[in-house]
Design an enzyme around this catalytic site. Structure first.
Site, PDB file in Angstrom:
ATOM      1  CG  ASN A 151      27.702   6.215  -6.481  1.00  0.00           C
ATOM      2  OD1 ASN A 151      26.664   6.597  -7.034  1.00  0.00           O
ATOM      3  ND2 ASN A 151      28.434   5.222  -6.965  1.00  0.00           N
ATOM      4  CB  VAL A 160      28.132  13.914  -7.506  1.00  0.00           C
ATOM      5  CG1 VAL A 160      28.556  14.751  -8.706  1.00  0.00           C
ATOM      6  CG2 VAL A 160      29.169  12.849  -7.209  1.00  0.00           C
ATOM      7  CD  GLN A 172      24.327   4.200  -8.809  1.00  0.00           C
ATOM      8  OE1 GLN A 172      24.515   3.513  -9.807  1.00  0.00           O
ATOM      9  NE2 GLN A 172      24.680   3.810  -7.606  1.00  0.00           N
ATOM     10  CG  ASP A 173      26.440   9.743  -8.703  1.00  0.00           C
ATOM     11  OD1 ASP A 173      26.694   9.074  -9.729  1.00  0.00           O
ATOM     12  OD2 ASP A 173      27.285   9.974  -7.824  1.00  0.00           O
ATOM     13  N   PRO A 174      25.075  12.455 -10.705  1.00  0.00           N
ATOM     14  CG  PRO A 174      24.516  14.638 -10.130  1.00  0.00           C
ATOM     15  CD  PRO A 174      24.628  13.263  -9.553  1.00  0.00           C
TER      16      PRO A 174
END
Length: 217
Positions: free
Chosen positions: A129, A123, A61-63
């Protein structure tokens, strides 16, 4: 920015000048605060896994948003950094599925054709997020669309509800999808553990006449 073949293919799915918008976003984000991963690693997934060699996608999804964790590859951390909870669970499932792997850096997967892509490539520190919905999703959706156009089979490993929504872009019947709940502690016992994504991926690749991934490397 990215491997040149990726770059040309991705551009075809984006509005004109979108790369310029990304660069402007990056300039502002890195000038205004602490952002992960280091800027030189934002596009690392596309730099270390060329399009023509990609045969597996693992979509995050994100780092990671903690110090020194994110390195531009989904779920991976540098070797000297303790494994975050999701990676601990990924390695636990790998041990149960194929065998133990005691290192946290997944770069050797990337060098074998496993694209370790996050849907958001940056991020803000400490803000999970924090860059969602700002710039990255059209770009990383375009990456999936590029993979969908490949003539050779790709195994898409989609963990969790967010990743599974991307099935909408995978319409080519040559490709394969392996999906399960996310490996995070909140959902790992709801079907991630026991899903055997690693052996299933290799079984698919070998059936397609392709070399499997050495997941323990």
């Amino acid at each position: 920015m990215a491997h040149s073949i990726w770059h040309e293919k991705i551009k075809s799915f984006l509005p004109e000048h979108y790369y310029g918008r990304i660069n402007h976003f990056l300039d502002e984000a890195y000038a205004s605060g602490l952002v992960y991963p280091p800027r030189e690693n934002v596009f690392k997934a596309l730099q270390v896994t060329p399009l023509e060699e990609t045969k597996v996608l693992i979509l995050g999804q994100d780092p990671y948003h903690g110090p020194k964790q994110a390195q531009g590859l989904s779920f991976s951390v540098p070797e000297e950094i303790s494994a975050p909870p999701s990676l601990i669970n990924i390695l636990k499932e790998l041990a149960d599925d194929i065998g133990p792997r005691d290192h946290h850096d997944l770069s050797t997967w990337a060098s074998q054709g496993v694209l370790l892509l996050n849907a958001c490539l940056t991020v803000p520190a400490g803000q999970a997020n924090g860059h969602a919905g700002l710039i990255w999703e059209p770009f990383t959706d375009a990456v999936i669309k590029v993979l969908n156009e490949k003539d050779s089979p790709v195994v898409f490993i989609l963990w969790g509800a967010y990743a599974r929504k991307k099935k909408a872009f995978i319409t080519n019947p040559k490709h394969h999808i392996i999906e399960s709940p996310h490996p995070s502690p909140l959902s790992s016992y709801r079907g991630f553990f026991g899903s055997k994504p690693f052996s299933r991926t290799n079984a698919i690749l070998e059936k397609e006449g392709m070399t499997g991934i050495d997941w323990l490397q």
